[in-house]
Structure formats: structure tokens, C-alpha cells
Design a protein around this motif. Structure first.
Motif, PDB file in Angstrom:
ATOM      1  N   SER A  67       0.850  -1.198   0.000  1.00 17.67           N
ATOM      2  CA  SER A  67       0.000   0.000   0.000  1.00 17.67           C
ATOM      3  C   SER A  67       0.877   1.236   0.000  1.00 17.67           C
ATOM      4  O   SER A  67       2.069   1.186   0.324  1.00 17.67           O
ATOM      5  CB  SER A  67      -0.887   0.002   1.248  1.00 17.67           C
ATOM      6  OG  SER A  67      -0.081   0.180   2.406  1.00 17.67           O
ATOM      7  N   ALA A  68       0.276   2.358  -0.337  1.00 16.85           N
ATOM      8  CA  ALA A  68       1.018   3.627  -0.292  1.00 16.85           C
ATOM      9  C   ALA A  68       1.515   3.890   1.127  1.00 16.85           C
ATOM     10  O   ALA A  68       2.632   4.388   1.313  1.00 16.85           O
ATOM     11  CB  ALA A  68       0.129   4.773  -0.776  1.00 16.85           C
ATOM     12  N   ALA A  69       0.723   3.534   2.113  1.00 16.34           N
ATOM     13  CA  ALA A  69       1.128   3.733   3.505  1.00 16.34           C
ATOM     14  C   ALA A  69       2.368   2.898   3.842  1.00 16.34           C
ATOM     15  O   ALA A  69       3.283   3.372   4.516  1.00 16.34           O
ATOM     16  CB  ALA A  69      -0.020   3.381   4.448  1.00 16.34           C
ATOM     17  N   SER A  70       2.415   1.657   3.367  1.00 20.73           N
ATOM     18  CA  SER A  70       3.572   0.791   3.628  1.00 20.73           C
ATOM     19  C   SER A  70       4.822   1.319   2.941  1.00 20.73           C
ATOM     20  O   SER A  70       5.914   1.316   3.521  1.00 20.73           O
ATOM     21  CB  SER A  70       3.300  -0.629   3.140  1.00 20.73           C
ATOM     22  OG  SER A  70       2.279  -1.219   3.892  1.00 20.73           O
ATOM     23  N   ILE A  71       4.661   1.774   1.707  1.00 22.43           N
ATOM     24  CA  ILE A  71       5.795   2.346   0.982  1.00 22.43           C
ATOM     25  C   ILE A  71       6.279   3.596   1.707  1.00 22.43           C
ATOM     26  O   ILE A  71       7.485   3.781   1.913  1.00 22.43           O
ATOM     27  CB  ILE A  71       5.412   2.640  -0.482  1.00 22.43           C
ATOM     28  CG1 ILE A  71       5.152   1.317  -1.227  1.00 22.43           C
ATOM     29  CG2 ILE A  71       6.507   3.456  -1.182  1.00 22.43           C
ATOM     30  CD1 ILE A  71       4.522   1.482  -2.587  1.00 22.43           C
ATOM     31  N   ALA A  72       5.358   4.448   2.091  1.00 26.06           N
ATOM     32  CA  ALA A  72       5.713   5.688   2.796  1.00 26.06           C
ATOM     33  C   ALA A  72       6.489   5.394   4.073  1.00 26.06           C
ATOM     34  O   ALA A  72       7.495   6.054   4.368  1.00 26.06           O
ATOM     35  CB  ALA A  72       4.450   6.483   3.110  1.00 26.06           C
ATOM     36  N   GLU A  73       6.050   4.395   4.802  1.00 22.83           N
ATOM     37  CA  GLU A  73       6.711   4.047   6.061  1.00 22.83           C
ATOM     38  C   GLU A  73       8.143   3.569   5.822  1.00 22.83           C
ATOM     39  O   GLU A  73       9.049   3.931   6.565  1.00 22.83           O
ATOM     40  CB  GLU A  73       5.912   2.950   6.761  1.00 22.83           C
ATOM     41  CG  GLU A  73       6.446   2.573   8.114  1.00 22.83           C
ATOM     42  CD  GLU A  73       5.605   1.506   8.781  1.00 22.83           C
ATOM     43  OE1 GLU A  73       6.189   0.716   9.532  1.00 22.83           O
ATOM     44  OE2 GLU A  73       4.381   1.458   8.540  1.00 22.83           O
ATOM     45  N   ARG A  74       8.350   2.802   4.767  1.00 23.97           N
ATOM     46  CA  ARG A  74       9.685   2.266   4.474  1.00 23.97           C
ATOM     47  C   ARG A  74      10.700   3.349   4.140  1.00 23.97           C
ATOM     48  O   ARG A  74      11.886   3.188   4.417  1.00 23.97           O
ATOM     49  CB  ARG A  74       9.618   1.288   3.304  1.00 23.97           C
ATOM     50  CG  ARG A  74       8.964  -0.004   3.664  1.00 23.97           C
ATOM     51  CD  ARG A  74       8.833  -0.897   2.459  1.00 23.97           C
ATOM     52  NE  ARG A  74       8.162  -2.118   2.846  1.00 23.97           N
ATOM     53  CZ  ARG A  74       8.572  -3.326   2.494  1.00 23.97           C
ATOM     54  NH1 ARG A  74       9.623  -3.470   1.730  1.00 23.97           N
ATOM     55  NH2 ARG A  74       7.912  -4.385   2.894  1.00 23.97           N
ATOM     56  N   VAL A  75      10.264   4.427   3.494  1.00 21.21           N
ATOM     57  CA  VAL A  75      11.215   5.455   3.050  1.00 21.21           C
ATOM     58  C   VAL A  75      10.985   6.810   3.713  1.00 21.21           C
ATOM     59  O   VAL A  75      11.522   7.822   3.260  1.00 21.21           O
ATOM     60  CB  VAL A  75      11.216   5.589   1.507  1.00 21.21           C
ATOM     61  CG1 VAL A  75      11.832   4.354   0.880  1.00 21.21           C
ATOM     62  CG2 VAL A  75       9.831   5.827   0.967  1.00 21.21           C
ATOM     63  N   GLU A  76      10.177   6.810   4.768  1.00 23.64           N
ATOM     64  CA  GLU A  76       9.929   8.018   5.561  1.00 23.64           C
ATOM     65  C   GLU A  76       9.323   9.149   4.752  1.00 23.64           C
ATOM     66  O   GLU A  76       9.753  10.301   4.822  1.00 23.64           O
ATOM     67  CB  GLU A  76      11.208   8.461   6.276  1.00 23.64           C
ATOM     68  CG  GLU A  76      11.733   7.411   7.240  1.00 23.64           C
ATOM     69  CD  GLU A  76      12.999   7.830   7.960  1.00 23.64           C
ATOM     70  OE1 GLU A  76      13.432   8.996   7.823  1.00 23.64           O
ATOM     71  OE2 GLU A  76      13.548   6.980   8.667  1.00 23.64           O
ATOM     72  N   TRP A  77       8.325   8.805   3.932  1.00 21.28           N
ATOM     73  CA  TRP A  77       7.527   9.780   3.211  1.00 21.28           C
ATOM     74  C   TRP A  77       6.181   9.885   3.899  1.00 21.28           C
ATOM     75  O   TRP A  77       5.803   9.019   4.681  1.00 21.28           O
ATOM     76  CB  TRP A  77       7.249   9.321   1.771  1.00 21.28           C
ATOM     77  CG  TRP A  77       8.392   9.274   0.834  1.00 21.28           C
ATOM     78  CD1 TRP A  77       9.569   9.964   0.919  1.00 21.28           C
ATOM     79  CD2 TRP A  77       8.465   8.501  -0.376  1.00 21.28           C
ATOM     80  NE1 TRP A  77      10.363   9.671  -0.164  1.00 21.28           N
ATOM     81  CE2 TRP A  77       9.717   8.779  -0.971  1.00 21.28           C
ATOM     82  CE3 TRP A  77       7.601   7.626  -1.018  1.00 21.28           C
ATOM     83  CZ2 TRP A  77      10.110   8.195  -2.167  1.00 21.28           C
ATOM     84  CZ3 TRP A  77       8.011   7.045  -2.205  1.00 21.28           C
ATOM     85  CH2 TRP A  77       9.241   7.327  -2.777  1.00 21.28           C
TER      86      TRP A  77
END
Length: 113
Positions: free
Chosen positions: A81-91
């Protein structure tokens, strides 16, 4: 963070070369700029490096966007999910969605739409 942009004209900056580890360990050493005595030459070389880093940043951002789009692809069984991607790269999640969209455009071959 600002929304990613794609510049129309690719700059042809000086190539970035990796420094030997012993030079990189010296905090006063930076791509041999400290050894340039002529201020005109220093300005030219420092400008070349600034442009090279800027171009490298732009290119790296494009690769981030492509990777984010690939990870979010609904055809993947392990889609993120976009949330998971964001969490991985601090976005932020909103920025991740924009990067996913940007990456999808890059993958389709029309980044300016």
C-alpha cells in the motif's frame, strides 16, 4: 516534500567519481576542491559538482518513483500500500501516492502527463 518534477533539458554535468575511502574519511576533503587555489577554477569545479549532484538527485528520485509504482502494482501478489511504501522510506502517505503516480507515468513513457 515537494512534488517530483521532471526537467525538460538534461544537464550534462561533470561526472561524479567515487573518492578513495581514505580521502572520504578526511572531513576537509571534498572531491579535491580544497586543493584548488584559483578561485575562478574553484567556482567552475564546485558549480560542476553542484549540477552533478542535482542531476543525480533527480535521477535517483525517478528510480524511487518507478520502484514505488512497481511495489504498488495491483498485479503483484505481494503488492504494498502507499502507507507501507511511505513508512519504508519516511515519506508521507500523500507523497507516496504522488510518487507512485509519477512512477506509473515514467513506466508508461510519458512523465509529463
Amino acid at each position: 516534500m515537494a512534488e517530483p518534477e521532471r526537467t525538460e533539458r538534461r544537464l550534462r554535468p561533470a561526472p561524479l567519481l567515487f573518492e578513495p575511502s581514505e580521502a572520504a574519511a578526511d572531513p576537509e576533503h571534498f572531491f579535491d576542491l580544497e586543493s584548488i587555489d584559483d578561485p575562478q577554477e574553484l567556482l567552475v569545479r564546485a558549480t560542476e559538482l553542484a549540477l552533478a549532484f542535482r542531476a543525480a538527485q533527480d535521477r535517483a528520485m525517478e528510480f524511487q518513483a518507478v520502484a514505488a509504482a512497481q511495489l504498488a502494482d495491483p498485479r503483484r501478489f505481494d503488492r504494498l500500500s502507499a502507507a507501507s511504501i511511505a513508512e519504508r522510506v519516511e515519506w508521507t502517505e500523500d507523497y507516496a501516492r504522488k510518487m507512485i503516480e509519477f512512477g506509473e507515468d515514467l513506466l508508461k513513457g510519458h512523465p509529463d502527463d
